[in-house]
Design an enzyme around this catalytic site. Structure first.
Site, PDB file in Angstrom:
ATOM      1  N   THR A 118       0.806  -1.219   0.000  1.00 41.62           N
ATOM      2  CA  THR A 118       0.000   0.000   0.000  1.00 41.62           C
ATOM      3  C   THR A 118       0.843   1.274   0.000  1.00 41.62           C
ATOM      4  O   THR A 118       1.962   1.289   0.541  1.00 41.62           O
ATOM      5  CB  THR A 118      -0.898   0.020   1.257  1.00 41.62           C
ATOM      6  OG1 THR A 118      -1.540   1.290   1.356  1.00 41.62           O
ATOM      7  CG2 THR A 118      -0.093  -0.171   2.534  1.00 41.62           C
ATOM      8  N   TYR A 142      -1.818   0.064  10.099  1.00 41.54           N
ATOM      9  CA  TYR A 142      -2.114  -0.624   8.834  1.00 41.54           C
ATOM     10  C   TYR A 142      -0.904  -0.532   7.893  1.00 41.54           C
ATOM     11  O   TYR A 142      -0.402  -1.537   7.386  1.00 41.54           O
ATOM     12  CB  TYR A 142      -3.361  -0.005   8.177  1.00 41.54           C
ATOM     13  CG  TYR A 142      -3.494  -0.369   6.723  1.00 41.54           C
ATOM     14  CD1 TYR A 142      -3.775  -1.681   6.341  1.00 41.54           C
ATOM     15  CD2 TYR A 142      -3.306   0.577   5.721  1.00 41.54           C
ATOM     16  CE1 TYR A 142      -3.857  -2.029   5.003  1.00 41.54           C
ATOM     17  CE2 TYR A 142      -3.386   0.244   4.386  1.00 41.54           C
ATOM     18  CZ  TYR A 142      -3.666  -1.060   4.039  1.00 41.54           C
ATOM     19  OH  TYR A 142      -3.735  -1.408   2.716  1.00 41.54           O
TER      20      TYR A 142
HETATM   21  N1  UFG Z   1     -12.717  10.485   4.276  1.00 43.95           N
HETATM   22  C1  UFG Z   1     -13.616  11.468   4.645  1.00 43.95           C
HETATM   23  N2  UFG Z   1     -14.878  11.082   4.950  1.00 43.95           N
HETATM   24  C2  UFG Z   1     -15.293   9.774   4.927  1.00 43.95           C
HETATM   25  C3  UFG Z   1     -14.358   8.790   4.526  1.00 43.95           C
HETATM   26  C4  UFG Z   1     -13.077   9.181   4.215  1.00 43.95           C
HETATM   27  O1  UFG Z   1     -13.285  12.651   4.718  1.00 43.95           O
HETATM   28  O2  UFG Z   1     -16.441   9.503   5.242  1.00 43.95           O
HETATM   29  C5  UFG Z   1     -11.356  10.881   3.919  1.00 43.95           C
HETATM   30  C6  UFG Z   1     -10.288  10.190   4.751  1.00 43.95           C
HETATM   31  O3  UFG Z   1     -10.093  10.827   5.979  1.00 43.95           O
HETATM   32  C7  UFG Z   1      -9.091  10.254   3.795  1.00 43.95           C
HETATM   33  C8  UFG Z   1      -9.730  10.150   2.398  1.00 43.95           C
HETATM   34  O4  UFG Z   1     -11.105  10.486   2.583  1.00 43.95           O
HETATM   35  O5  UFG Z   1      -8.464  11.472   3.916  1.00 43.95           O
HETATM   36  C9  UFG Z   1      -9.653   8.757   1.810  1.00 43.95           C
HETATM   37  O6  UFG Z   1     -10.088   7.841   2.798  1.00 43.95           O
HETATM   38  P1  UFG Z   1     -10.441   6.329   2.503  1.00 43.95           P
HETATM   39  O7  UFG Z   1     -10.939   5.733   3.789  1.00 43.95           O
HETATM   40  O8  UFG Z   1     -11.325   6.229   1.315  1.00 43.95           O
HETATM   41  O9  UFG Z   1      -9.038   5.691   2.071  1.00 43.95           O
HETATM   42  P2  UFG Z   1      -7.605   5.728   2.787  1.00 43.95           P
HETATM   43  O10 UFG Z   1      -6.764   6.723   2.022  1.00 43.95           O
HETATM   44  O11 UFG Z   1      -7.695   5.899   4.246  1.00 43.95           O
HETATM   45  O12 UFG Z   1      -7.073   4.247   2.558  1.00 43.95           O
HETATM   46  C10 UFG Z   1      -7.223   3.581   1.337  1.00 43.95           C
HETATM   47  C11 UFG Z   1      -7.346   2.080   1.586  1.00 43.95           C
HETATM   48  C12 UFG Z   1      -6.051   1.520   2.062  1.00 43.95           C
HETATM   49  C13 UFG Z   1      -4.926   1.947   1.128  1.00 43.95           C
HETATM   50  C14 UFG Z   1      -4.874   3.440   1.008  1.00 43.95           C
HETATM   51  C15 UFG Z   1      -3.754   3.863   0.062  1.00 43.95           C
HETATM   52  O13 UFG Z   1      -8.353   1.786   2.561  1.00 43.95           O
HETATM   53  O14 UFG Z   1      -6.159   0.121   2.096  1.00 43.95           O
HETATM   54  O15 UFG Z   1      -6.110   3.890   0.507  1.00 43.95           O
HETATM   55  O16 UFG Z   1      -3.675   5.244  -0.055  1.00 43.95           O
HETATM   56  F1  UFG Z   1      -3.770   1.517   1.605  1.00 43.95           F
END
Ligand code: UFG
Length: 328
Positions: A118, A142
């Site tokens: 990731t 993670y």
């Molecule tokens: N976010 C919001 N509101 C929400 C959900 C998410 O503002 O309701 C924000 C998060 O805080 C973050 C962004 O949107 O800043 C993206 O969040 P996601 O939960 O969609 O994804 P992540 O970047 O946390 O993680 C994902 C995958 C991981 C992977 C990663 C790589 O879940 O497995 O991308 O960048 F490793």
């Protein structure tokens, strides 16, 4: 039959990889405990075994019965936010589970593997486009669990002759362009499907976590890559690992080289769904890096891989098409 073991093959990314493997003449042997996966996401032509990667006997019997040529290892916990409250669970499933798998692979002399890593291994980088030479500095358990597994794999390559590629994915999004598969996490925590679900359930509010990051609009920036492109990258990586003659270990970014902020994603989702979303601005989500955008040079040079879907609007439109037909 040319069998490939796909751990976590009933999940979002795994189910798309299975479709590509079948198109290329491989038979996926899916091993999945269904924590995040769905049995009906596994294509009919694939072999499905329900099981947990932490159980060596179960894995041994899969290697004994199917003699796979190689492994695509996706099984694991994926939510960075959840890892901030349950780190032990992430180390148990992601690290211990991977170690059990590698031990089984060694025992059955199956030494070629593509590992689902990731972009979260990088944490906060000063560079806009992050390449693989950037320091590994995860901001959450993670990302750390994936970085640890990369280190273990590198040792298996040096000491036990494994050939391994760790694909550092940026944010997987979209759905199969033909509508055969898509994203179905339960509960859903990812930004794009949450926005689309909010639009589908007209009026449900969206939370934006953090508005004071050092980014142009203050919200986090991510690089969203189409799951179909991600699946293609796995096929290219698998073919690379199968051809490699020397024990080799490589980490390769898979992204789109373009960042989008949370607010930009929300706006695009509103445009695609033709629905106005109510927004609640909230505190930062613990453990979130502020910006993760991929530099893809290594994937181009080593795997000949480039994303076909370069426009985020197309990516979200495919996710929306899948969501509209799904029962969510
Ligand atoms: N976010 C919001 N509101 C929400 C959900 C998410 O503002 O309701 C924000 C998060 O805080 C973050 C962004 O949107 O800043 C993206 O969040 P996601 O939960 O969609 O994804 P992540 O970047 O946390 O993680 C994902 C995958 C991981 C992977 C990663 C790589 O879940 O497995 O991308 O960048 F490793």
């Amino acid at each position: 039959m040319k069998k490939i073991l796909v751990t976590g093959g009933a999940g979002f990314i795994g189910s798309h990889i299975c479709l590509k493997l079948l198109e290329k003449g491989y038979t996926p042997v899916v091993f999945d405990n269904l924590t995040n996966g769905h049995p009906d996401a596994v294509p009919d032509e694939a072999i499905f075994i329900q099981g947990d990667i932490r159980k060596k006997k179960a894995l041994d019997s899969v290697f004994a019965a199917h003699s796979p040529l190689a492994v695509i290892h996706l099984a694991g916990l994926i939510e960075a936010g959840q890892s901030m409250s349950s780190p032990g669970l992430f180390y148990d499933v992601n690290v211990t589970g991977s170690q059990v798998l590698f031990a089984s692979m060694q025992q059955y002399d199956c030494k070629k593997i593509v590992f689902s890593s990731t972009a979260a291994v990088y944490g906060n980088s000063e560079k806009y486009l992050i390449d693989e030479s950037e320091p590994v500095c995860p901001t959450n358990p993670y990302g750390r669990s994936k970085a640890i597994v990369e280190t273990i794999l590198a040792d298996y390559c040096k000491i036990h002759g494994f050939r391994a590629l760790a694909l550092r994915y940026f944010n997987a999004a979209g759905a199969d362009p033909a509508g055969r598969a898509g994203e179905r996490h339960e509960p859903e925590t990812h930004l794009i499907p949450l926005c689309l679900m909010a639009a589908k359930n007209n009026g449900r509010a969206m939370s934006v976590f953090g508005t004071d990051y050092p980014t142009p609009d203050g919200t986090c920036v991510r690089d969203y890559v189409h799951v179909d492109d991600l699946a293609d990258a796995h096929i290219a990586a698998l073919q690379y690992a199968m051809k490699a003659t020397d024990p080799a270990f490589e980490q390769i970014n898979i992204g789109r080289e373009e960042g989008s902020s949370v607010l930009e994603v929300l706006k695009l989702c509103e445009k695609i769904t033709n629905c106005r979303l109510k927004i609640n601005f909230k505190e930062r989500r613990a453990g979130d890096p502020y910006r993760l955008v991929s530099h893809n040079e290594k994937a181009k040079n080593l795997l000949g891989w480039e994303p076909k879907f370069t426009d985020l609007e197309d990516i979200i439109s495919h996710a929306w098409k899948f969501m509209e037909q799904a029962d969510r």
